[in-house]
Motif scaffolding. Structure first.
Motif, PDB file in Angstrom:
ATOM      1  N   THR A 136      -2.453  12.684 -46.072  1.00 35.37           N
ATOM      2  CA  THR A 136      -3.427  13.111 -47.063  1.00 35.37           C
ATOM      3  C   THR A 136      -4.827  13.085 -46.462  1.00 35.37           C
ATOM      4  OG1 THR A 136      -4.442  12.616 -49.209  1.00 35.37           O
ATOM      5  CG2 THR A 136      -3.583  10.752 -47.976  1.00 35.37           C
ATOM      6  N   SER A 156      -6.688  12.571 -52.603  1.00 33.64           N
ATOM      7  CA  SER A 156      -5.629  13.279 -53.309  1.00 33.64           C
ATOM      8  C   SER A 156      -5.206  12.434 -54.509  1.00 33.64           C
ATOM      9  CB  SER A 156      -4.427  13.526 -52.396  1.00 33.64           C
ATOM     10  OG  SER A 156      -4.739  14.460 -51.379  1.00 33.64           O
ATOM     11  N   LEU A 178      -1.278  16.995 -47.391  1.00 37.75           N
ATOM     12  CA  LEU A 178      -2.089  17.205 -48.582  1.00 37.75           C
ATOM     13  C   LEU A 178      -3.559  17.121 -48.196  1.00 37.75           C
ATOM     14  CD1 LEU A 178      -0.237  14.650 -50.892  1.00 37.75           C
ATOM     15  CD2 LEU A 178       0.317  17.067 -50.636  1.00 37.75           C
ATOM     16  N   LYS A 207      -6.880  16.783 -50.285  1.00 37.95           N
ATOM     17  CA  LYS A 207      -7.548  16.631 -51.586  1.00 37.95           C
ATOM     18  C   LYS A 207      -6.775  17.366 -52.662  1.00 37.95           C
ATOM     19  CE  LYS A 207     -12.068  16.111 -49.403  1.00 37.95           C
ATOM     20  NZ  LYS A 207     -13.472  16.583 -49.316  1.00 37.95           N
ATOM     21  N   ALA A 208      -5.483  17.139 -52.689  1.00 37.51           N
ATOM     22  CA  ALA A 208      -4.565  17.868 -53.566  1.00 37.51           C
ATOM     23  C   ALA A 208      -4.121  17.005 -54.740  1.00 37.51           C
ATOM     24  CB  ALA A 208      -3.356  18.340 -52.764  1.00 37.51           C
TER      25      ALA A 208
END
Length: 244
Positions: free
Chosen positions: A46, A50, A237, A239-240
């Protein structure tokens, strides 16, 4: 019969009728893999922050392949926490019984992949030659022997018990800012995307469904996925958001 009992009987009858009228293929059983919102073999990374709502599993890779999460191990060592996760993180090097639990879950993931990929009698084959932007999908099985590109938003239309399987032999790419929209009560948990190639969800795109991926799955900056990611390699990921 009392009024309350009568109402309960009517409600049960309506629920049964709705179930009987469900459209689409038989649901794909996830088994133990369904305990995870993200399950991968080689790594989950990440770029913070996230937001993931659900449990993460990683095997046979060790917890070192959870990158960007700043893990906080549990007292017993069977799991870990992260400020980016509403749930737990589990890896193959954690304390027993976590390793065996993950082995079972990984096996279930592969079984689910093979089941979904092997379903016969598709509703349609090769729609749009793989470029499916703007299309609406009713319950059924949709098959492509090519890459699939969602260049403009698509719609999945159906009821709360209806099911869909999207069989993609190549890669699956969702363009930045595009949306897989659900209408009519359709639920992400009833939609399966079984993909043999890489999956890329573009920046700020919104995706719905369970991804059963033979290779990597990437959510670019600000992407949102409602469903699950079950990858036989790695998940990245940026910032999902991932939730069911």
């Amino acid at each position: 019969m009392s009024p309350n009992t009568f109402l309960k009987v009517v409600a049960l009858g309506l629920m049964t009728l709705t179930s009987c009228l469900a459209l689409g293929p038989p649901a794909v059983a996830l088994g133990a893999a369904g305990n995870f919102i993200i399950l991968a073999k080689s790594g989950v990374s990440t770029v913070p922050p996230s937001t993931i709502i659900g449990n993460l599993g990683l095997s046979p890779a060790s917890s070192l392949a959870f990158t960007g999460f700043s893990l906080i191990r549990s007292l017993g060592g069977t799991s870990a926490l992260s400020t980016q996760v509403v749930g737990t993180l589990e890896a193959a090097d954690f304390t027993s019984p976590t390793p065996s639990t993950l082995t079972t879950s990984e096996s279930a993931m592969i079984t689910a992949f093979n089941d979904a990929a092997g379903r016969l009698n598709p509703t349609a084959i090769g729609l749009g030659a793989g470029t499916i932007g703007g299309l609406t999908f009713t319950p059924g099985i949709y098959k492509w022997t090519s890459n699939v590109d969602i260049t403009t938003s698509i719609t999945i239309s159906g009821g709360i018990t209806d099911t869909w399987i999207f069989q993609v032999a190549g890669t699956l790419t969702v363009a930045s800012g595009k949306t897989v929209t659900l209408i009519g009560g359709a639920l992400a948990e009833n939609i399966v995307w079984v993909v043999s190639g890489n999956v890329v969800i573009g920046s700020t795109a919104v995706f719905n469904g369970i991804i059963l991926g033979a290779t990597s799955v990437a959510l670019n900056t600000g992407a949102t996925l409602h469903g699950r990611i079950l990858s036989q390699t790695a998940v990245t990921l940026q910032k999902a958001i991932v939730s069911l």
